[in-house]
Design a protein around this motif. Structure first.
Motif, PDB file in Angstrom:
ATOM      1  N   SER A 101      53.002   3.756  57.410  1.00 33.53           N
ATOM      2  CA  SER A 101      52.650   5.077  57.950  1.00 33.53           C
ATOM      3  C   SER A 101      51.875   4.949  59.254  1.00 33.53           C
ATOM      4  O   SER A 101      52.097   5.702  60.204  1.00 33.53           O
ATOM      5  CB  SER A 101      51.824   5.870  56.931  1.00 33.53           C
ATOM      6  OG  SER A 101      52.597   6.159  55.793  1.00 33.53           O
ATOM      7  N   VAL A 102      50.972   3.977  59.310  1.00 33.26           N
ATOM      8  CA  VAL A 102      50.202   3.740  60.534  1.00 33.26           C
ATOM      9  C   VAL A 102      51.138   3.380  61.685  1.00 33.26           C
ATOM     10  O   VAL A 102      50.989   3.869  62.805  1.00 33.26           O
ATOM     11  CB  VAL A 102      49.130   2.652  60.310  1.00 33.26           C
ATOM     12  CG1 VAL A 102      48.491   2.230  61.627  1.00 33.26           C
ATOM     13  CG2 VAL A 102      48.067   3.143  59.327  1.00 33.26           C
ATOM     14  N   MET A 103      52.127   2.550  61.418  1.00 33.15           N
ATOM     15  CA  MET A 103      53.096   2.158  62.457  1.00 33.15           C
ATOM     16  C   MET A 103      53.889   3.381  62.938  1.00 33.15           C
ATOM     17  O   MET A 103      54.139   3.531  64.129  1.00 33.15           O
ATOM     18  CB  MET A 103      54.052   1.086  61.923  1.00 33.15           C
ATOM     19  CG  MET A 103      53.368  -0.240  61.584  1.00 33.15           C
ATOM     20  SD  MET A 103      52.512  -0.963  62.997  1.00 33.15           S
ATOM     21  CE  MET A 103      53.896  -1.486  63.967  1.00 33.15           C
ATOM     22  N   LYS A 104      54.267   4.255  62.029  1.00 34.16           N
ATOM     23  CA  LYS A 104      54.999   5.477  62.402  1.00 34.16           C
ATOM     24  C   LYS A 104      54.133   6.391  63.265  1.00 34.16           C
ATOM     25  O   LYS A 104      54.613   6.995  64.216  1.00 34.16           O
ATOM     26  CB  LYS A 104      55.481   6.210  61.152  1.00 34.16           C
ATOM     27  CG  LYS A 104      56.625   5.514  60.455  1.00 34.16           C
ATOM     28  CD  LYS A 104      57.053   6.270  59.214  1.00 34.16           C
ATOM     29  CE  LYS A 104      58.182   5.543  58.504  1.00 34.16           C
ATOM     30  NZ  LYS A 104      58.574   6.213  57.255  1.00 34.16           N
ATOM     31  N   ILE A 105      52.851   6.471  62.922  1.00 29.03           N
ATOM     32  CA  ILE A 105      51.932   7.296  63.712  1.00 29.03           C
ATOM     33  C   ILE A 105      51.817   6.741  65.127  1.00 29.03           C
ATOM     34  O   ILE A 105      51.827   7.483  66.105  1.00 29.03           O
ATOM     35  CB  ILE A 105      50.544   7.372  63.037  1.00 29.03           C
ATOM     36  CG1 ILE A 105      50.645   8.160  61.740  1.00 29.03           C
ATOM     37  CG2 ILE A 105      49.514   7.988  63.981  1.00 29.03           C
ATOM     38  CD1 ILE A 105      49.426   8.045  60.854  1.00 29.03           C
ATOM     39  N   VAL A 128      54.184  20.941  69.017  1.00 30.19           N
ATOM     40  CA  VAL A 128      53.376  20.980  67.797  1.00 30.19           C
ATOM     41  C   VAL A 128      54.260  20.993  66.553  1.00 30.19           C
ATOM     42  O   VAL A 128      54.044  20.216  65.620  1.00 30.19           O
ATOM     43  CB  VAL A 128      52.411  22.194  67.805  1.00 30.19           C
ATOM     44  CG1 VAL A 128      51.759  22.390  66.448  1.00 30.19           C
ATOM     45  CG2 VAL A 128      51.348  22.015  68.886  1.00 30.19           C
ATOM     46  N   GLN A 129      55.265  21.857  66.531  1.00 35.32           N
ATOM     47  CA  GLN A 129      56.127  21.959  65.353  1.00 35.32           C
ATOM     48  C   GLN A 129      56.829  20.635  65.046  1.00 35.32           C
ATOM     49  O   GLN A 129      56.894  20.203  63.900  1.00 35.32           O
ATOM     50  CB  GLN A 129      57.172  23.069  65.544  1.00 35.32           C
ATOM     51  CG  GLN A 129      58.086  23.263  64.354  1.00 35.32           C
ATOM     52  CD  GLN A 129      57.335  23.680  63.100  1.00 35.32           C
ATOM     53  OE1 GLN A 129      56.504  24.575  63.146  1.00 35.32           O
ATOM     54  NE2 GLN A 129      57.623  23.029  61.988  1.00 35.32           N
ATOM     55  N   SER A 134      57.162  15.745  61.534  1.00 35.00           N
ATOM     56  CA  SER A 134      57.099  14.284  61.391  1.00 35.00           C
ATOM     57  C   SER A 134      55.918  13.848  60.535  1.00 35.00           C
ATOM     58  O   SER A 134      56.038  12.965  59.685  1.00 35.00           O
ATOM     59  CB  SER A 134      57.000  13.614  62.759  1.00 35.00           C
ATOM     60  OG  SER A 134      58.132  13.894  63.535  1.00 35.00           O
ATOM     61  N   ILE A 135      54.780  14.462  60.757  1.00 31.72           N
ATOM     62  CA  ILE A 135      53.562  14.110  60.028  1.00 31.72           C
ATOM     63  C   ILE A 135      53.720  14.402  58.538  1.00 31.72           C
ATOM     64  O   ILE A 135      53.309  13.612  57.692  1.00 31.72           O
ATOM     65  CB  ILE A 135      52.346  14.883  60.604  1.00 31.72           C
ATOM     66  CG1 ILE A 135      52.020  14.375  62.019  1.00 31.72           C
ATOM     67  CG2 ILE A 135      51.135  14.754  59.684  1.00 31.72           C
ATOM     68  CD1 ILE A 135      51.101  15.291  62.795  1.00 31.72           C
ATOM     69  N   SER A 136      54.341  15.528  58.222  1.00 26.85           N
ATOM     70  CA  SER A 136      54.463  15.922  56.808  1.00 26.85           C
ATOM     71  C   SER A 136      55.321  14.950  55.999  1.00 26.85           C
ATOM     72  O   SER A 136      55.247  14.936  54.776  1.00 26.85           O
ATOM     73  CB  SER A 136      55.021  17.339  56.704  1.00 26.85           C
ATOM     74  OG  SER A 136      56.348  17.383  57.188  1.00 26.85           O
ATOM     75  N   GLN A 137      56.094  14.124  56.670  1.00 28.29           N
ATOM     76  CA  GLN A 137      56.938  13.155  55.975  1.00 28.29           C
ATOM     77  C   GLN A 137      56.219  11.814  55.724  1.00 28.29           C
ATOM     78  O   GLN A 137      56.750  10.957  55.029  1.00 28.29           O
ATOM     79  CB  GLN A 137      58.221  12.919  56.776  1.00 28.29           C
ATOM     80  CG  GLN A 137      59.070  14.173  56.878  1.00 28.29           C
ATOM     81  CD  GLN A 137      60.218  14.041  57.856  1.00 28.29           C
ATOM     82  OE1 GLN A 137      60.418  12.985  58.443  1.00 28.29           O
ATOM     83  NE2 GLN A 137      60.950  15.118  58.044  1.00 28.29           N
TER      84      GLN A 137
END
Length: 166
Positions: A101-105, A128-129, A134-137
């Motif tokens: 998750s950190v890598m995706k961020i 923003v949307q 992306s964040i919610s996944q």
């Protein structure tokens, strides 16, 4: 001194660092009084201040001077719309983030601020949307805050980039 200068209700009041050195309660009362006088009597306040909070609470119009030249002259709202081009998204998760998750961020944003169970990114208002999707996944979201930059942050970035930018 402020009260003394207001005794005759002048049309224009020049305040130079008017609230420096005042405690938090007196400062609040002075700002409230000045706003009321502007509203009730149509006074014009000209403020010079390094305390951006005072500017935010008292000023409708900004005149920014840098190197003896006026770099901006307009409403505070216009300034913030023109130069406050980012939104900040802070997301807190119910559990600490795993490495994946950190890598995706890190791929989402150029300069994310990442902690064990939260992170913060900046993005354009029209993105923003996309970021929220992306964040919610990534993981279970506990809290998410989307905020506009403060006047202080916009001013700092304005002068750091050089005032003559558009």
């Amino acid at each position: 001194q402020i009260v003394y200068s207001l005794l005759h209700l002048p049309k224009i009041i020049l305040l130079d660092e008017a609230t420096i050195g005042l405690d938090i309660m007196v400062r609040h009362k002075v700002i409230k009084l000045l706003n009321k006088l502007v509203e009730d009597y149509g006074l014009t306040l000209i403020i010079t201040s390094h305390l951006i909070e005072d500017v935010e609470k008292l000023a409708d119009r900004l005149i920014l001077i840098d190197l003896s030249e006026v770099q901006f002259d307009g409403s505070k709202v216009e300034f913030m719309k023109k130069f406050g081009r980012t939104r900040q998204i802070k997301t807190t998760f119910s559990k600490p983030l795993d490495e994946q998750s950190v890598m995706k961020i890190r791929k989402l944003s150029a300069n994310p601020i990442i902690n064990k169970n939260w992170f913060q990114i900046k993005c354009a208002p029209n993105e923003v949307q996309k970021y929220i999707t992306s964040i919610s996944q990534l993981a279970d979201i506990e809290d998410i805050t989307i905020s506009e930059p403060t006047l202080e942050l916009i001013l700092r970035e304005f002068f750091e980039r050089g005032a003559n930018h558009e």
